[in-house]
Motif scaffolding. Structure first.
Motif, PDB file in Angstrom:
ATOM      1  N   THR A  71      13.287  -5.659  23.044  1.00 30.69           N
ATOM      2  CA  THR A  71      13.778  -4.294  23.055  1.00 30.69           C
ATOM      3  C   THR A  71      13.332  -3.595  21.773  1.00 30.69           C
ATOM      4  OG1 THR A  71      15.739  -2.927  23.442  1.00 30.69           O
ATOM      5  CG2 THR A  71      16.040  -4.894  22.066  1.00 30.69           C
ATOM      6  N   ALA A  72      13.762  -2.357  21.588  1.00 32.23           N
ATOM      7  CA  ALA A  72      13.323  -1.559  20.436  1.00 32.23           C
ATOM      8  C   ALA A  72      13.643  -2.273  19.125  1.00 32.23           C
ATOM      9  CB  ALA A  72      14.004  -0.198  20.480  1.00 32.23           C
ATOM     10  N   PRO A  73      12.749  -2.177  18.138  1.00 34.70           N
ATOM     11  CA  PRO A  73      11.513  -1.383  18.122  1.00 34.70           C
ATOM     12  C   PRO A  73      10.248  -2.227  18.325  1.00 34.70           C
ATOM     13  CG  PRO A  73      12.095  -1.982  15.890  1.00 34.70           C
ATOM     14  CD  PRO A  73      13.093  -2.670  16.788  1.00 34.70           C
ATOM     15  N   PHE A  74      10.341  -3.332  19.045  1.00 35.93           N
ATOM     16  CA  PHE A  74       9.260  -4.311  19.060  1.00 35.93           C
ATOM     17  C   PHE A  74       8.422  -4.342  20.342  1.00 35.93           C
ATOM     18  CE2 PHE A  74      12.603  -6.374  16.312  1.00 35.93           C
ATOM     19  CZ  PHE A  74      11.978  -6.101  15.115  1.00 35.93           C
ATOM     20  N   LYS A  75       8.638  -3.437  21.284  1.00 36.15           N
ATOM     21  CA  LYS A  75       7.966  -3.544  22.585  1.00 36.15           C
ATOM     22  C   LYS A  75       6.450  -3.387  22.491  1.00 36.15           C
ATOM     23  CE  LYS A  75      11.840  -2.308  25.541  1.00 36.15           C
ATOM     24  NZ  LYS A  75      12.302  -1.464  26.669  1.00 36.15           N
ATOM     25  N   GLU A  76       6.005  -2.461  21.695  1.00 35.81           N
ATOM     26  CA  GLU A  76       4.552  -2.271  21.576  1.00 35.81           C
ATOM     27  C   GLU A  76       3.920  -3.394  20.749  1.00 35.81           C
ATOM     28  OE1 GLU A  76       3.523   2.047  20.883  1.00 35.81           O
ATOM     29  OE2 GLU A  76       5.679   2.238  21.257  1.00 35.81           O
ATOM     30  N   GLN A  77       4.623  -3.877  19.740  1.00 34.49           N
ATOM     31  CA  GLN A  77       4.131  -5.017  18.968  1.00 34.49           C
ATOM     32  C   GLN A  77       4.062  -6.262  19.849  1.00 34.49           C
ATOM     33  OE1 GLN A  77       6.553  -6.154  15.606  1.00 34.49           O
ATOM     34  NE2 GLN A  77       5.088  -7.677  14.876  1.00 34.49           N
ATOM     35  N   ALA A  78       5.050  -6.419  20.738  1.00 37.76           N
ATOM     36  CA  ALA A  78       5.050  -7.563  21.649  1.00 37.76           C
ATOM     37  C   ALA A  78       3.783  -7.583  22.492  1.00 37.76           C
ATOM     38  CB  ALA A  78       6.285  -7.527  22.545  1.00 37.76           C
ATOM     39  N   PHE A  79       3.412  -6.439  23.004  1.00 44.13           N
ATOM     40  CA  PHE A  79       2.185  -6.343  23.798  1.00 44.13           C
ATOM     41  C   PHE A  79       0.963  -6.694  22.952  1.00 44.13           C
ATOM     42  CE2 PHE A  79      -1.507  -3.880  25.179  1.00 44.13           C
ATOM     43  CZ  PHE A  79      -1.634  -4.314  26.494  1.00 44.13           C
ATOM     44  N   ALA A  80       0.924  -6.177  21.725  1.00 42.34           N
ATOM     45  CA  ALA A  80      -0.233  -6.396  20.856  1.00 42.34           C
ATOM     46  C   ALA A  80      -0.398  -7.861  20.464  1.00 42.34           C
ATOM     47  CB  ALA A  80      -0.107  -5.525  19.605  1.00 42.34           C
ATOM     48  N   LEU A  81       0.694  -8.605  20.406  1.00 43.03           N
ATOM     49  CA  LEU A  81       0.631 -10.002  19.985  1.00 43.03           C
ATOM     50  C   LEU A  81       0.300 -10.962  21.128  1.00 43.03           C
ATOM     51  CD1 LEU A  81       3.726 -10.188  17.590  1.00 43.03           C
ATOM     52  CD2 LEU A  81       1.304 -10.249  16.932  1.00 43.03           C
ATOM     53  N   ALA A  82       0.318 -10.466  22.364  1.00 46.27           N
ATOM     54  CA  ALA A  82       0.108 -11.340  23.518  1.00 46.27           C
ATOM     55  C   ALA A  82      -1.361 -11.700  23.709  1.00 46.27           C
ATOM     56  CB  ALA A  82       0.646 -10.669  24.774  1.00 46.27           C
ATOM     57  N   ASP A  83      -1.589 -12.864  24.308  1.00 52.02           N
ATOM     58  CA  ASP A  83      -2.947 -13.295  24.639  1.00 52.02           C
ATOM     59  C   ASP A  83      -3.434 -12.694  25.947  1.00 52.02           C
ATOM     60  OD1 ASP A  83      -3.242 -15.184  22.401  1.00 52.02           O
ATOM     61  OD2 ASP A  83      -1.656 -16.280  23.421  1.00 52.02           O
ATOM     62  N   ALA A  93       0.831  -0.386  27.595  1.00 53.46           N
ATOM     63  CA  ALA A  93       0.606  -1.024  26.287  1.00 53.46           C
ATOM     64  C   ALA A  93       1.913  -1.359  25.590  1.00 53.46           C
ATOM     65  CB  ALA A  93      -0.259  -0.134  25.402  1.00 53.46           C
ATOM     66  N   SER A  94       2.908  -1.795  26.378  1.00 52.43           N
ATOM     67  CA  SER A  94       4.176  -2.246  25.825  1.00 52.43           C
ATOM     68  C   SER A  94       4.726  -3.341  26.722  1.00 52.43           C
ATOM     69  CB  SER A  94       5.184  -1.097  25.707  1.00 52.43           C
ATOM     70  OG  SER A  94       5.622  -0.666  26.990  1.00 52.43           O
ATOM     71  N   ALA A  95       5.639  -4.144  26.186  1.00 54.01           N
ATOM     72  CA  ALA A  95       6.183  -5.258  26.951  1.00 54.01           C
ATOM     73  C   ALA A  95       7.648  -5.468  26.622  1.00 54.01           C
ATOM     74  CB  ALA A  95       5.407  -6.539  26.652  1.00 54.01           C
ATOM     75  N   ASN A  96       8.447  -5.758  27.640  1.00 53.93           N
ATOM     76  CA  ASN A  96       9.833  -6.159  27.390  1.00 53.93           C
ATOM     77  C   ASN A  96      10.060  -7.623  27.758  1.00 53.93           C
ATOM     78  OD1 ASN A  96       9.895  -5.829  30.265  1.00 53.93           O
ATOM     79  ND2 ASN A  96      12.113  -5.531  30.160  1.00 53.93           N
ATOM     80  N   ILE A  97       8.978  -8.330  28.132  1.00 59.59           N
ATOM     81  CA  ILE A  97       9.051  -9.759  28.421  1.00 59.59           C
ATOM     82  C   ILE A  97       7.862 -10.459  27.776  1.00 59.59           C
ATOM     83  CG2 ILE A  97       9.070 -11.548  30.204  1.00 59.59           C
ATOM     84  CD1 ILE A  97      10.041  -9.431  32.188  1.00 59.59           C
ATOM     85  N   LEU A  98       8.137 -11.513  27.025  1.00 57.85           N
ATOM     86  CA  LEU A  98       7.093 -12.422  26.542  1.00 57.85           C
ATOM     87  C   LEU A  98       7.433 -13.826  27.032  1.00 57.85           C
ATOM     88  CD1 LEU A  98       6.496 -11.396  22.797  1.00 57.85           C
ATOM     89  CD2 LEU A  98       5.128 -10.761  24.800  1.00 57.85           C
ATOM     90  N   THR A  99       6.464 -14.511  27.617  1.00 54.72           N
ATOM     91  CA  THR A  99       6.656 -15.905  27.996  1.00 54.72           C
ATOM     92  C   THR A  99       5.632 -16.761  27.249  1.00 54.72           C
ATOM     93  OG1 THR A  99       5.271 -15.541  29.968  1.00 54.72           O
ATOM     94  CG2 THR A  99       7.664 -15.441  30.251  1.00 54.72           C
ATOM     95  N   PHE A 100       6.052 -17.981  26.949  1.00 52.51           N
ATOM     96  CA  PHE A 100       5.242 -18.879  26.130  1.00 52.51           C
ATOM     97  C   PHE A 100       4.946 -20.159  26.903  1.00 52.51           C
ATOM     98  CE2 PHE A 100       8.207 -16.514  23.387  1.00 52.51           C
ATOM     99  CZ  PHE A 100       7.307 -15.781  22.634  1.00 52.51           C
ATOM    100  N   GLU A 101       3.688 -20.542  26.896  1.00 51.12           N
ATOM    101  CA  GLU A 101       3.295 -21.776  27.580  1.00 51.12           C
ATOM    102  C   GLU A 101       2.004 -22.307  26.949  1.00 51.12           C
ATOM    103  OE1 GLU A 101       2.839 -23.518  32.126  1.00 51.12           O
ATOM    104  OE2 GLU A 101       3.117 -21.375  31.797  1.00 51.12           O
ATOM    105  N   ASP A 102       2.064 -23.562  26.532  1.00 54.52           N
ATOM    106  CA  ASP A 102       0.891 -24.228  25.935  1.00 54.52           C
ATOM    107  C   ASP A 102       0.301 -23.427  24.778  1.00 54.52           C
ATOM    108  OD1 ASP A 102       1.121 -26.284  27.818  1.00 54.52           O
ATOM    109  OD2 ASP A 102      -0.118 -25.191  29.273  1.00 54.52           O
ATOM    110  N   GLY A 103       1.181 -22.841  23.960  1.00 56.88           N
ATOM    111  CA  GLY A 103       0.732 -22.124  22.773  1.00 56.88           C
ATOM    112  C   GLY A 103       0.237 -20.715  23.027  1.00 56.88           C
ATOM    113  N   ARG A 104       0.289 -20.275  24.258  1.00 61.53           N
ATOM    114  CA  ARG A 104      -0.185 -18.928  24.598  1.00 61.53           C
ATOM    115  C   ARG A 104       0.983 -18.006  24.922  1.00 61.53           C
ATOM    116  NH1 ARG A 104      -5.352 -17.993  25.310  1.00 61.53           N
ATOM    117  NH2 ARG A 104      -5.015 -16.338  26.833  1.00 61.53           N
ATOM    118  N   VAL A 105       0.732 -16.717  24.758  1.00 60.56           N
ATOM    119  CA  VAL A 105       1.757 -15.699  24.971  1.00 60.56           C
ATOM    120  C   VAL A 105       1.309 -14.746  26.076  1.00 60.56           C
ATOM    121  CG1 VAL A 105       3.165 -13.906  23.895  1.00 60.56           C
ATOM    122  CG2 VAL A 105       2.273 -15.788  22.507  1.00 60.56           C
TER     123      VAL A 105
END
Length: 277
Positions: A71-83, A93-105
């Motif tokens: 949630t705010a203020p990290f949604k756009e940063q979340a998208f930028a950090l994803a693989d 260019a924003s995300a409210n869900i990040l999932t992690f698997e085998d070191g990838r986002v």
């Protein structure tokens, strides 16, 4: 929560934001975990800043967390950090869900789904195709909502104090999204959405009868914005409907299974101390 057993093999997920203490997401997801007898926990995380959020994402890459709502203020940063990212996340260019698997986002966005489900539940007669929608705000939730509205065929008019941020959103989403001054934006609107963290100043005496008014805020449920719209006789949609609408796809992404049946609205109204509308 009685009977919800958490073992050393528990799946850990949560929500990241600043602030995050007000969030109802832990109430929702832990109730689902308990109802389904699922060995897991959904925790709140409050990184102090962007560097702290990046550290949290690194913890996910390391296998300490299976997934995060954002949630705010990290949604756009979340998208930028994803693989990689889903089409819904790439659209805005924003995300409210990040999932992690085998070191990838992987980044995803369920805010648009939540918006559309909330509108369908509380304003089922609303037609969006070819209609004007006013979006007050241009943050992460507004981005996702605007993307869903464009896909539904709406013309989205962004009203925001920061023109640079609003124009960036419009540039990302294409010609169906325009930045407009408040003085001209409301004419002919079918829907007005408040996506600001503060209450906007809208003269509802100038809003046409039949316009639907929505506030993404859910605490309090009946915001001054919605109360003013209701006093004018306008149809309203509360932020709780959007929160509930986005929660199920979030749970499925984070815990890799659909949520069990549960009357979330009754649960959350009781938690908030609010009476049903």
């Amino acid at each position: 929560m009685i009977g919800h057993r958490i073992s050393g093999a528990a799946v850990v997920a949560g929500i990241a934001g600043q602030p995050v203490a007000h969030s109802l997401s832990p109430i929702i997801h832990n109730a689902w975990l308990a109802a389904g007898g699922i060995d897991g926990v959904y925790a709140p995380f409050a990184p102090r800043n962007a560097a702290g959020f990046q550290t949290l994402v690194a913890a996910g890459r390391a296998g300490l967390v299976q997934g995060l709502n954002v949630t705010a203020p990290f949604k756009e940063q979340a998208f930028a950090l994803a693989d990689d990212a889903t089409a819904a996340a790439r659209l805005t260019a924003s995300a409210n869900i990040l999932t992690f698997e085998d070191g990838r986002v992987r980044a995803d966005s369920s805010d648009g789904i939540g918006l559309m489900r909330g509108l369908k539940e509380q304003a089922p007669e609303l037609a969006l195709n070819g209609r004007a929608v006013i979006m007050l705000g241009a943050g992460g939730a507004a981005r996702a909502a605007a993307g869903a509205l464009v896909e539904a065929g709406a013309e989205v008019r962004i009203v925001n104090r920061s023109l640079e941020r609003a124009e960036a959103l419009a540039a990302d989403l294409g010609p169906s999204v325009r930045v407009m001054p408040a003085s001209a934006a409301f004419d002919g609107a079918a829907l007005i959405i408040n996506a600001l963290s503060v209450q906007p100043d809208v003269d509802f005496d100038r809003i046409a009868p039949g316009t639907v008014v929505m506030d993404m805020t859910y605490k309090p449920l009946w915001t001054p914005f919605l109360m003013a719209a209701r006093a004018r006789g306008l149809k309203t949609v509360d932020g709780l409907s959007m929160l509930i609408g986005q929660a199920a796809p979030s749970f499925e992404a984070l815990f890799r299974r659909p949520p069990p049946p549960l009357d979330l609205r009754t649960l959350l109204l009781a938690h908030l101390g609010e009476a049903p509308a």
